[in-house]
Write a protein that holds these residues in place. Sequence first.
Motif, PDB file in Angstrom:
ATOM      1  N   ILE A  21      20.083  -5.185 -15.805  1.00 22.38           N
ATOM      2  CA  ILE A  21      19.238  -5.455 -16.980  1.00 22.38           C
ATOM      3  C   ILE A  21      18.539  -4.207 -17.491  1.00 22.38           C
ATOM      4  O   ILE A  21      18.206  -4.129 -18.665  1.00 22.38           O
ATOM      5  CB  ILE A  21      18.133  -6.522 -16.718  1.00 22.38           C
ATOM      6  N   ASP A  22      18.305  -3.252 -16.602  1.00 24.08           N
ATOM      7  CA  ASP A  22      17.590  -2.049 -17.029  1.00 24.08           C
ATOM      8  C   ASP A  22      18.595  -1.117 -17.710  1.00 24.08           C
ATOM      9  O   ASP A  22      19.075  -0.142 -17.129  1.00 24.08           O
ATOM     10  CB  ASP A  22      16.933  -1.386 -15.807  1.00 24.08           C
ATOM     11  N   LYS A  73      24.370   2.503 -15.176  1.00 21.58           N
ATOM     12  CA  LYS A  73      25.558   3.148 -15.743  1.00 21.58           C
ATOM     13  C   LYS A  73      26.818   2.475 -15.215  1.00 21.58           C
ATOM     14  O   LYS A  73      26.875   2.032 -14.077  1.00 21.58           O
ATOM     15  CB  LYS A  73      25.601   4.619 -15.328  1.00 21.58           C
ATOM     16  N   ARG A  74      27.825   2.467 -16.077  1.00 18.05           N
ATOM     17  CA  ARG A  74      29.110   1.878 -15.724  1.00 18.05           C
ATOM     18  C   ARG A  74      29.690   2.534 -14.451  1.00 18.05           C
ATOM     19  O   ARG A  74      30.242   1.876 -13.583  1.00 18.05           O
ATOM     20  CB  ARG A  74      30.064   2.103 -16.913  1.00 18.05           C
ATOM     21  N   GLN A  76      24.381  -8.937 -15.489  1.00 19.27           N
ATOM     22  CA  GLN A  76      23.174  -9.481 -16.115  1.00 19.27           C
ATOM     23  C   GLN A  76      23.016  -9.007 -17.561  1.00 19.27           C
ATOM     24  O   GLN A  76      22.448  -9.711 -18.378  1.00 19.27           O
ATOM     25  CB  GLN A  76      21.942  -9.119 -15.285  1.00 19.27           C
ATOM     26  N   SER A  77      23.551  -7.834 -17.863  1.00 17.21           N
ATOM     27  CA  SER A  77      23.425  -7.318 -19.237  1.00 17.21           C
ATOM     28  C   SER A  77      24.131  -8.220 -20.248  1.00 17.21           C
ATOM     29  O   SER A  77      23.869  -8.129 -21.443  1.00 17.21           O
ATOM     30  CB  SER A  77      23.982  -5.896 -19.317  1.00 17.21           C
ATOM     31  N   TYR A 113      13.236  -8.358 -14.090  1.00 13.40           N
ATOM     32  CA  TYR A 113      13.995  -8.697 -12.876  1.00 13.40           C
ATOM     33  C   TYR A 113      13.655 -10.120 -12.421  1.00 13.40           C
ATOM     34  O   TYR A 113      14.540 -10.907 -12.081  1.00 13.40           O
ATOM     35  CB  TYR A 113      13.657  -7.666 -11.778  1.00 13.40           C
ATOM     36  N   GLN A 114      12.351 -10.454 -12.414  1.00 13.44           N
ATOM     37  CA  GLN A 114      11.928 -11.764 -11.882  1.00 13.44           C
ATOM     38  C   GLN A 114      12.579 -12.913 -12.656  1.00 13.44           C
ATOM     39  O   GLN A 114      13.053 -13.877 -12.063  1.00 13.44           O
ATOM     40  CB  GLN A 114      10.396 -11.919 -11.975  1.00 13.44           C
TER      41      GLN A 114
END
Length: 320
Positions: free
Chosen positions: A43-44, A49-50, A82-83, A191-192
């Motif tokens: 998510i960050d 990075k891939r 998550q992205s 994150y939570q």
Amino acid sequence: MTTGRLAPTPSGYLHLGNARSFLLAWLWARSLGGRVVMRIEDIDLPRCKREFREEALRDLEWLGLDWDEGPHAGDAIGPYDQSTRFEQYRRALDKLIQTGKAYPCVCSRKDIEEATRAPHGDEGAVYPGTCRGRFATFAQAAEFAKSPPAWRFAFEDAPISFHDEIQGPITIRPRDLGDFVLWRKDGLPSYQLAVTCDDAAMGITQVLRGRDLIQSTARQLALYKELGLQAPKQWAHVPLLIDPTGRRLAKREGDLSIKALRERGVKPEKVAGLCAYSAGLLLRAEEINARELSAAFDLKQVSRADSALPEAPQQMTGLA
Ligand code: GLU
């Protein structure tokens, strides 16, 4: 169905401490005859990075771990990055807004540091609740700040108790953690929120992760309750791996990565043995593969205290 998960954050190369937590999570699920889900916690967006994603998957496969769902495996309950799941997190946030459990917050990190002399928690200065009840709407908060606010969770102040399979009974007071961020000012979910939505959506029953996340379990249990989601059945927070100088291993540059070990010809059995030994599962750091470890795995044998490596990882893996 028993389901565990491996949830790497691709913000750097995995180190021995990460590998150890993932090995233990895998051993726990497999030794119970359970399934394993691989989820990428990216998510960050600015930090992930891939390349780190690909190398993390390669590292864990090299170590002998496998999984039933996720990249390189099946995809019945995905997507697993998550992205690509922000819409689901947004829906959960909307629900919390509707039930009055989320409020907009305009405070900067500096404001919070200055407003509170309170002790610092695991996520830095404990948020003193400055914006709780302060703005009627998000638009009003945005107008006040002249920039997009964050969303915070209005944490009800009733102690949260759960049983940790390694640390024993745990009780955490929400006031020691403060109202935490659900959605960041930069437009990214926290994150939570993401981990709670995903562990529920992916039917996770066993969560094993580093001891540094034990307070987060209280935050996540509160979110499961408010969102009406099924929480995992069992939690295990494993001790951290410390280098001989007393420093926690981190994904910072210079720390020995699993990728470096792999590329320099160290055998995966050597790394698995070192992880198992440092977790208290073996009497010495012998070479052993993950599958052999799973046959005799007993979570009760995992040590409760952080373990220091007797020598630098380079020496222990024969690279020094
Ligand atoms: N993504 C986290 C990590 O790589 C793990 C979070 C969790 O297990 O809940 O350390």
